[in-house]
Design a protein around this motif. Structure first.
Motif, PDB file in Angstrom:
ATOM      1  N   LEU A  30     -37.366 -18.337  63.357  1.00 20.58           N
ATOM      2  CA  LEU A  30     -37.431 -17.004  62.909  1.00 20.58           C
ATOM      3  C   LEU A  30     -36.541 -16.388  61.819  1.00 20.58           C
ATOM      4  O   LEU A  30     -35.355 -16.645  61.664  1.00 20.58           O
ATOM      5  N   LEU A  31     -37.326 -15.607  60.713  1.00 20.39           N
ATOM      6  CA  LEU A  31     -36.499 -14.911  59.968  1.00 20.39           C
ATOM      7  C   LEU A  31     -36.494 -13.533  60.443  1.00 20.39           C
ATOM      8  O   LEU A  31     -37.584 -12.843  60.743  1.00 20.39           O
ATOM      9  N   SER A  46     -32.844 -21.881  71.774  1.00 20.21           N
ATOM     10  CA  SER A  46     -33.545 -23.006  71.639  1.00 20.21           C
ATOM     11  C   SER A  46     -34.309 -22.547  70.264  1.00 20.21           C
ATOM     12  O   SER A  46     -35.047 -23.873  69.786  1.00 20.21           O
ATOM     13  N   VAL A  47     -34.092 -21.722  69.513  1.00 18.53           N
ATOM     14  CA  VAL A  47     -34.697 -21.552  68.223  1.00 18.53           C
ATOM     15  C   VAL A  47     -33.721 -21.018  67.282  1.00 18.53           C
ATOM     16  O   VAL A  47     -33.175 -20.034  67.579  1.00 18.53           O
ATOM     17  N   PRO A  48     -33.934 -21.562  65.889  1.00 25.60           N
ATOM     18  CA  PRO A  48     -32.987 -20.856  64.958  1.00 25.60           C
ATOM     19  C   PRO A  48     -33.639 -19.546  64.483  1.00 25.60           C
ATOM     20  O   PRO A  48     -34.627 -19.226  64.333  1.00 25.60           O
ATOM     21  N   VAL A 108     -34.852 -25.619  50.036  1.00 27.45           N
ATOM     22  CA  VAL A 108     -35.837 -26.326  50.832  1.00 27.45           C
ATOM     23  C   VAL A 108     -36.757 -25.350  51.314  1.00 27.45           C
ATOM     24  O   VAL A 108     -36.806 -24.306  51.048  1.00 27.45           O
ATOM     25  N   ARG A 109     -38.011 -25.763  51.766  1.00 20.76           N
ATOM     26  CA  ARG A 109     -39.084 -25.013  52.038  1.00 20.76           C
ATOM     27  C   ARG A 109     -38.639 -24.504  53.608  1.00 20.76           C
ATOM     28  O   ARG A 109     -37.631 -24.719  54.174  1.00 20.76           O
ATOM     29  N   TYR A 113     -35.991 -26.050  56.405  1.00 20.08           N
ATOM     30  CA  TYR A 113     -34.785 -25.254  56.736  1.00 20.08           C
ATOM     31  C   TYR A 113     -34.427 -25.166  58.032  1.00 20.08           C
ATOM     32  O   TYR A 113     -33.360 -25.365  58.631  1.00 20.08           O
ATOM     33  N   PHE A 114     -35.704 -24.728  58.809  1.00 20.97           N
ATOM     34  CA  PHE A 114     -35.557 -24.667  60.327  1.00 20.97           C
ATOM     35  C   PHE A 114     -35.494 -25.972  61.128  1.00 20.97           C
ATOM     36  O   PHE A 114     -34.703 -26.262  62.022  1.00 20.97           O
TER      37      PHE A 114
END
Length: 126
Positions: A30-31, A46-48, A108-109, A113-114
């Protein structure tokens, strides 16, 4: 991309809202926000989650990158999310910014990135 604002101010993503995004959307990452800083952390373990530094010119983007990496010693990955305001910058401007970076940086795309952030943060693969 989550723009969570109220009356012109950023509102941090609450735990309950974050869990809802993770459950319903199942994102690779997520951004959050467009602000004057950038950083990447683990959301709910669990998620960047990356905060994007908003820029509105080539010079502003170069300055944001320099500022965000000023204390970086190169011993571990540094993830910079640099947002470019589409009303002021074109894809050609983004190419100019990318070409101005030295070999310490890799553009990077979003998916790359993630995936890299997941690896660096020791999070499960998506």
């Amino acid at each position: 991309m989550i723009l969570n604002r109220k009356s012109g101010s950023d509102v941090p993503l609450t735990g309950a809202k974050a869990r809802q995004y993770l459950h319903d959307v199942r994102p690779l990452g997520l951004l959050e926000e467009w602000t004057t800083r950038t950083g990447t952390s683990a959301l709910e373990g669990s998620v960047p989650l990356s905060v994007s530094y908003l820029t509105d010119s080539v010079a502003d983007a170069r300055d944001a990158i320099a500022k965000a990496s000023a204390d970086w010693d190169g011993t571990k990955p540094l993830f910079l999310s640099i947002g470019t305001l589409a009303w002021n910058l074109t894809p050609s401007d983004v190419v100019t910014i990318a070409r101005s970076l030295d070999s310490r940086y890799q553009v990077v795309r979003g998916d790359q990135y993630f995936r890299l952030a997941r690896k660096a943060l020791h999070l499960p693969p998506a």
